[in-house]
Design a protein around this motif. Structure first.
Motif, short mmCIF file in Angstrom:
data_model
loop_
_atom_site.label_atom_id
_atom_site.label_comp_id
_atom_site.label_asym_id
_atom_site.label_seq_id
_atom_site.Cartn_x
_atom_site.Cartn_y
_atom_site.Cartn_z
N GLU A 157 -38.88 -5.14 35.15
CA GLU A 157 -38.54 -5.80 36.41
C GLU A 157 -39.72 -6.52 37.05
OE1 GLU A 157 -36.77 -4.60 40.84
OE2 GLU A 157 -36.97 -3.10 39.25
N TYR A 158 -40.93 -5.94 36.90
CA TYR A 158 -42.11 -6.48 37.58
C TYR A 158 -43.06 -7.23 36.63
CZ TYR A 158 -40.53 -3.25 41.19
OH TYR A 158 -39.78 -2.58 42.11
N LYS A 159 -42.61 -7.46 35.42
CA LYS A 159 -43.51 -8.06 34.42
C LYS A 159 -44.05 -9.41 34.88
CE LYS A 159 -43.85 -8.58 29.41
NZ LYS A 159 -43.12 -8.48 28.12
N TRP A 160 -43.17 -10.24 35.38
CA TRP A 160 -43.60 -11.59 35.79
C TRP A 160 -44.49 -11.55 37.03
CZ3 TRP A 160 -42.22 -13.44 40.59
CH2 TRP A 160 -41.11 -12.88 41.21
N THR A 212 -35.64 -15.14 31.72
CA THR A 212 -34.93 -13.97 32.22
C THR A 212 -34.60 -12.96 31.13
OG1 THR A 212 -32.83 -15.18 32.06
CG2 THR A 212 -33.96 -15.20 34.20
N SER A 213 -34.61 -13.38 29.88
CA SER A 213 -34.32 -12.44 28.80
C SER A 213 -35.49 -11.48 28.58
CB SER A 213 -34.00 -13.18 27.50
OG SER A 213 -35.14 -13.90 27.03
N LYS A 214 -36.70 -11.92 28.97
CA LYS A 214 -37.89 -11.10 28.78
C LYS A 214 -38.59 -10.77 30.10
CE LYS A 214 -38.89 -13.39 24.35
NZ LYS A 214 -39.90 -14.21 23.61
N ASN A 215 -38.17 -11.48 31.17
CA ASN A 215 -38.83 -11.36 32.47
C ASN A 215 -40.31 -11.75 32.39
OD1 ASN A 215 -37.03 -10.86 34.54
ND2 ASN A 215 -38.05 -9.00 35.18
#
Length: 259
Positions: A157-160, A212-215
């Protein structure tokens, strides 16, 4: 890319038509009134810029998601450039009415999808007094900050968000996450925005395009120190404590917890 003028809602009539298209009549009327109240706060803006802001708020809203209007208004209040960039990215990537995927939202400023435990629902917020609104706003902000701080290693969820912080040379442990949102703008793509407050009390606005598939971040639009643009005041007429003041108070609470 050529797009219908009505889709961006460049006039009051266009915006009304677009709201009616996206929502039922009663909802559209209430949302238009909400938009017109916000328009009054833009009196100092040049007319063309004012119409761009209002048009982007409507353009970015998904069909049937009434909360998107409030979310977009609040994004404009925090960082209008991020709102306009989101509309541009959505337009360029063909994310018109079809971009109806879920938003990833975590913010004190952006209307929560679900009511926070122990706090009034969105429908009752209009009846709250200034102190209650401040408390609701700060609680939502605290929920976002705590969730980020207590995240699991590698939490998608917070990767980006972490990628944007790293790009800016900001350490995820040296500040608090105040808000974050991703707005679908095409197939497997979303415009992402986050606001961050460092332990040195500097506000940052960060935005880009994510997969969005990998964030994961695909393109970094900007990471900007916006401290000079944030109002920090314990008393604003009709508002009480400003968003910036509540953020600073929350940071101080986090710092006390760390000592």
């Amino acid at each position: 890319m050529t797009r219908p003028e009505q889709q961006y809602g460049l006039t009051t009539q266009d915006r009304e038509a677009e709201l009616i298209r996206k929502f039922d009549g009663q909802q559209a009327s209430a949302l238009l009134a909400q938009l017109m109240r916000y328009e009054k706060t833009l009196a100092d803006e040049e007319a063309t810029q004012r119409e761009r802001i209002l048009g982007a708020i409507v353009f970015l809203a998904r069909e049937g998601y009434t909360e998107d209007i409030a979310e977009n208004i609040q994004m404009a209040k925090i960082n209008v450039s991020a709102l306009l960039n989101a509309a541009t990215v959505k337009d360029e990537r063909g994310g018109g009415a079809a971009s109806n995927g879920p938003r990833d939202v975590g913010s004190p400023q952006l209307t929560p999808r679900k009511p926070v435990d122990g706090l009034p629902s969105t429908a009752r917020q209009r009846q709250l007094n200034v102190q209650q609104k401040n408390a609701l706003l700060k609680q939502g902000m605290a929920n976002t900050a705590h969730a980020f701080r207590n995240r699991q290693p590698g939490q998608k969820e917070y990767k980006w968000v972490i990628e944007l912080l790293t790009h800016a040379g900001l350490h995820p442990a040296q500040g608090i996450l105040l808000s974050y949102v991703s707005i679908p703008c095409g197939s497997n793509e979303a415009f992402a925005y986050a606001s961050w407050l460092t332990t040195a009390t500097r506000f940052y606005a960060m935005n880009g395009v994510i997969d969005t598939s990998k964030n994961e971040i695909m393109e970094i639009e900007s990471v900007t120190d916006v401290s000079d643009q944030i109002v920090v005041s314990v008393h604003l007429k009709g508002v009480g404590k400003s968003w910036g003041q509540l953020a600073v108070e929350l940071l101080e609470e986090f710092l006390r917890e760390d000592t």
